[in-house]
Structures are given as structure tokens and as C-alpha cells.
Design an enzyme around this catalytic site. Sequence first.
Site, PDB file in Angstrom:
ATOM      1  N   ARG A 166       0.779  -1.330  -0.049  1.00  0.00           N
ATOM      2  CA  ARG A 166      -0.037  -0.131  -0.242  1.00  0.00           C
ATOM      3  C   ARG A 166       1.119   1.315   0.083  1.00  0.00           C
ATOM      4  O   ARG A 166       0.525   2.248   0.550  1.00  0.00           O
ATOM      5  CB  ARG A 166      -1.078  -0.064   1.234  1.00  0.00           C
ATOM      6  CG  ARG A 166      -2.038  -1.035   1.378  1.00  0.00           C
ATOM      7  CD  ARG A 166      -2.933  -1.281   0.201  1.00  0.00           C
ATOM      8  NE  ARG A 166      -3.504  -2.401   0.332  1.00  0.00           N
ATOM      9  CZ  ARG A 166      -3.275  -3.576  -0.413  1.00  0.00           C
ATOM     10  NH1 ARG A 166      -2.151  -3.875  -0.930  1.00  0.00           N
ATOM     11  NH2 ARG A 166      -4.049  -4.489  -0.143  1.00  0.00           N
ATOM     12  N   SER A 239     -11.285  -0.483   3.496  1.00  0.00           N
ATOM     13  CA  SER A 239     -10.570  -0.674   4.468  1.00  0.00           C
ATOM     14  C   SER A 239      -9.748   0.314   5.068  1.00  0.00           C
ATOM     15  O   SER A 239      -8.893   1.113   4.202  1.00  0.00           O
ATOM     16  CB  SER A 239      -9.315  -1.555   3.933  1.00  0.00           C
ATOM     17  OG  SER A 239      -9.961  -2.918   3.743  1.00  0.00           O
ATOM     18  N   GLU A 335      -5.087   3.912   6.127  1.00  0.00           N
ATOM     19  CA  GLU A 335      -4.897   3.908   4.972  1.00  0.00           C
ATOM     20  C   GLU A 335      -5.083   5.226   4.217  1.00  0.00           C
ATOM     21  O   GLU A 335      -4.645   5.784   3.394  1.00  0.00           O
ATOM     22  CB  GLU A 335      -5.663   2.687   4.344  1.00  0.00           C
ATOM     23  CG  GLU A 335      -5.158   1.339   4.137  1.00  0.00           C
ATOM     24  CD  GLU A 335      -5.478   0.455   3.228  1.00  0.00           C
ATOM     25  OE1 GLU A 335      -5.743   0.810   2.192  1.00  0.00           O
ATOM     26  OE2 GLU A 335      -5.562  -1.052   3.443  1.00  0.00           O
TER      27      GLU A 335
END
Length: 339
Positions: A166, A239, A335
Site C-alpha cells: 500500500r 479498509s 490507509e
Amino acid sequence: MTLQVQSAISLKPFNTFGVDVQARLFAEAHSDDDVREALAYSVEHDVSLLVIGGGSNLLLSGDVQSLVLRMASRGIRIVHEDCLESIVEAEAGEPWHPFVQSCLELGLAGLENLSLIPGTVGAAPMQNIGAYGVEIKDVFHSLTALDRETGELREFSLEDCAFGYRDSVFKHQVARWLILRVRFKLSRVANLHLEYGPVRQRLDELGIDKPTPFDVSRAICAIRSEKLPDPAVLGNAGSFFKNPIIPAQLYATIKQQHPGVVGYPQDDGRVKLAAGWLIEQAGWKGYRDGDAGVHKLQSLVLVNYGQASGLQLLNLARRIQSDIVERFGVELEMEPNLY
């Protein structure tokens, strides 16, 4: 000047959390020229520039005093092909899932595991988005970005992007690089990734023993639809926390205290944990404070039940982070990009 700059625009339609904050200035870029005009405008009027795509990886904690530039460029083209593979180029503003479906319709495999991920093509490399065993880096060819410091275009190869979990160079240099278009190397001969149990299980339930890329995409769309709330119905950014990667010694300690924990060994000797499992074990699943909450079915997803502010959602996230550190000694990283 063709760029249309508007004042005092609500960003509620432009972020999937549905947080109702205002942009001091707002514009949409449909071309490279629009992007250059926005950069020139920001310099001339001494205002910072915030570039957004689909707003699906964004948490706005208050009104934005910048010029918010939404990437709205469209276009998909094959720039190279042979009997085995094709290089497909897409403009940054292309919505991600329809782009995936377009590639499948062209008979090109590789993106099917990334079906139904929200956002745009331009944002995908920033996060190195991934799902069900596939990440952007696995299908990436190159991209074109604008250097906001010099105004020049630069081509980025796979190595240049420094992709990680990520993560990418663009996430760390967000004020410098503005992604304009991305190219993907896709296969005409499918090499399906079915190692994740739920995908194989869903295909078995459908009676499909020789799946096509389309079959895999449909299975993953069904799984994601069951697991994750639709942002059009319930505000969320998917998420919210990354799955933490921790030292093996810490994992052993957690395993001793919580035998049910599942770890995924990494090449460097560390272990990846499921952030959702940690959050659920700590009792946060289904928690609600006003209109800010944790989804009742998926503890990795924070939700806006209607009128939650970005600050309320951020405070909830920080409370969860503190609790997980206290209980497990593990730090969870958010995130979404925070503004």
C-alpha cells in the site's frame, strides 16, 4: 483559460465518506492543459493545490482552504500488443472498476482480482492497491506524471515507482508528482490467482471448475459486495487500516496470549497480521458513537451513518489505534490520506 474554477463548493459528493466540508476553490481537470492551468492558478493566487480522484481514499477533517482539483480525464487505449500481451493506457480520471471491466471485455487478463475497488486509475499506483493476491505492481508497465516543481513530464518505470505494501514513491512525494496516465501490461493468456480461499470457494459454489478471468471478477465482486458496504448507501473508504507487519518475536508473544491469531510470514522474517482481527478482538466491531462507527460486519471499515464529521471519524480511528497498541503492542497505520 478553459479551466473553470468555482468558489465555496461542498465536497460531500466527491468523497466516499460523504463528509460535508467545503472547498475554498474547486475545479475539474479533463486534460493535461487543465492540469497545467490549475498549477499556474495556484501559483498566481498563492493557494495550495489538493488533487483528488474518486475520493475513496480520503478523510477530510475540515474545510479545505486549497484549490481542490478533481482529475476527470478519460480515455482507454491499447498502445502495444502482440499474441501474448497488450499494453493498455488509461487516463488518470478513469473510474477503476469500469476500467477493469473494459480490459476484460478486450480479452485481457490480470486485473480481475482488483475488481470493484473504488477510486480512479490515477490513484491506483499511489497506494499500490491490492486484493486477493494481486497488487498494481504485478500488472504495472509505466506511467506519465507531471513534475509540479518544474512543469515537465516524466515517465516512471516499475522500478522508479518503488512500490511496497500500500505504498509508492508518489505517496511520499504527493506534493511533487501528479499522475496523468498509467499503462498496464495485461495478458491474452490468463494466469489466474485463485490462492485466496474465499475466491475458490465462491467459484466452487457457482459450479465453475475451469474459471475464466470474467468468472474470477464476478466472484470477487460478489465477495466484496457481501463484505464491504456500498459507499452510495453508507459512507466509508473501504479498509481504513493497513494490515500491520510486525517482528516475529512480537507475533510469538501475541500468539501465546491469543492462540487464534493468524500470521502471514514475510520474506524479511516479519509477520503480517490481519488488522480486522485485532480490531474485532478488541471489541470494536459494530461500535457506534453518534454517526461515526465501525461496520457491524467488517471491523476494518469505519462508516459514516449520516452526519459524522471528518474529525469525529478521525477521533474514532485514533481511539482504535491507541487501544490496539495498549492491548497488543501493535501500531495500526491508517490507509486514507488525511486533510
